[in-house]
Design a protein around this motif. Structure first.
Motif: not given
Length: 239
Positions: A74-85, A91-97, A233-236
């Protein structure tokens, strides 16, 4: 059984030689699991990446089975944030929670839209902190542990709220909390007005610290679990 829904990919884990178990937040069925075959094929390789929004088709003999999934983008997000530390950490924090804090198959369309608003902010490189703070506050609220910051827990006054009770999650005014300030948490302005998180990194840092406390206390500790590493890691990173 057949289910069709829209979903945000949260994670994938290897299952056999060529398959994977997909964890998703769906609009109408909550957190959902399913097996994807040939996940590393040319067609599927970029499809089932965390953050992507998919139209999924789930099929199983019985509803309680793992089932198999096919999907279209429906919409690609992953490739748009690739390379953006920074975006990768968010994204990782949101997904894990979402994958660990929510009960399975418990519909929550509002939380789905809140999560999607955060992903869109990451994709368009707009200010994401307020969207992230909103997500964690809603996650607490929908889990039955929402913070009550509308008035002082002691005096019911609505002004000069500077503390938050670690026991109740209620706001406390400066005057009422002064004798107990060493036992109270500071109340970040960003928890009352989330737009403050966009204006000040210090406000975002304080909001993340307070949220981490209540997420751990109310959701993870009762399950004998720790706050997800991706969230730490996000908080750090913000510090």
């Amino acid at each position: 059984m057949f289910i069709e829904d829209e979903a945000i990919v949260l994670s994938t884990s290897k299952y056999g030689e060529s398959s994977a178990v997909l964890v998703m937040l769906t609009r109408d069925h909550g957190v959902f699991h399913g097996m994807v075959k040939y996940v590393h094929s040319k067609k599927n390789r970029s499809l089932y990446q965390p953050g992507n929004r998919l139209r999924i088709h789930w099929q199983a003999r019985l509803l309680e089975h793992l089932g198999t999934i096919s999907a279209e983008m429906v919409e690609d997000i992953a490739s748009c944030v690739l390379g953006d530390h920074q975006a990768i950490h968010v994204l990782g924090s949101m997904a894990a929670l979402l994958a660990t804090a929510l009960p399975e198959r418990d519909p929550n369309p509002e939380l789905f839209e809140t999560s999607w608003a955060l992903l869109k902010a990451l994709k368009t490189q707009k200010r994401w902190p307020s969207s992230y703070v909103e997500l964690e506050m809603k996650l607490l609220q929908d889990s039955g542990f929402g913070l009550d910051l509308s008035s002082c827990a002691v005096t019911e006054k609505t002004d000069d709220l500077v503390y938050i009770s670690p026991k109740t999650g209620r706001a406390v005014s400066r005057e009422a909390g002064k004798p107990y300030h060493d036992r109270l948490l500071p109340l970040p302005r960003a928890c009352i007005d989330i737009s403050c998180a966009d204006e000040s990194q210090e406000q975002l840092r304080e909001a993340l610290s307070v949220m981490a406390f209540f997420l751990t206390k109310n959701i993870y500790m009762p399950r004998n679990r720790e706050l997800p590493l991706a969230r730490m890691r996000l908080q750090e990173m913000v510090k």
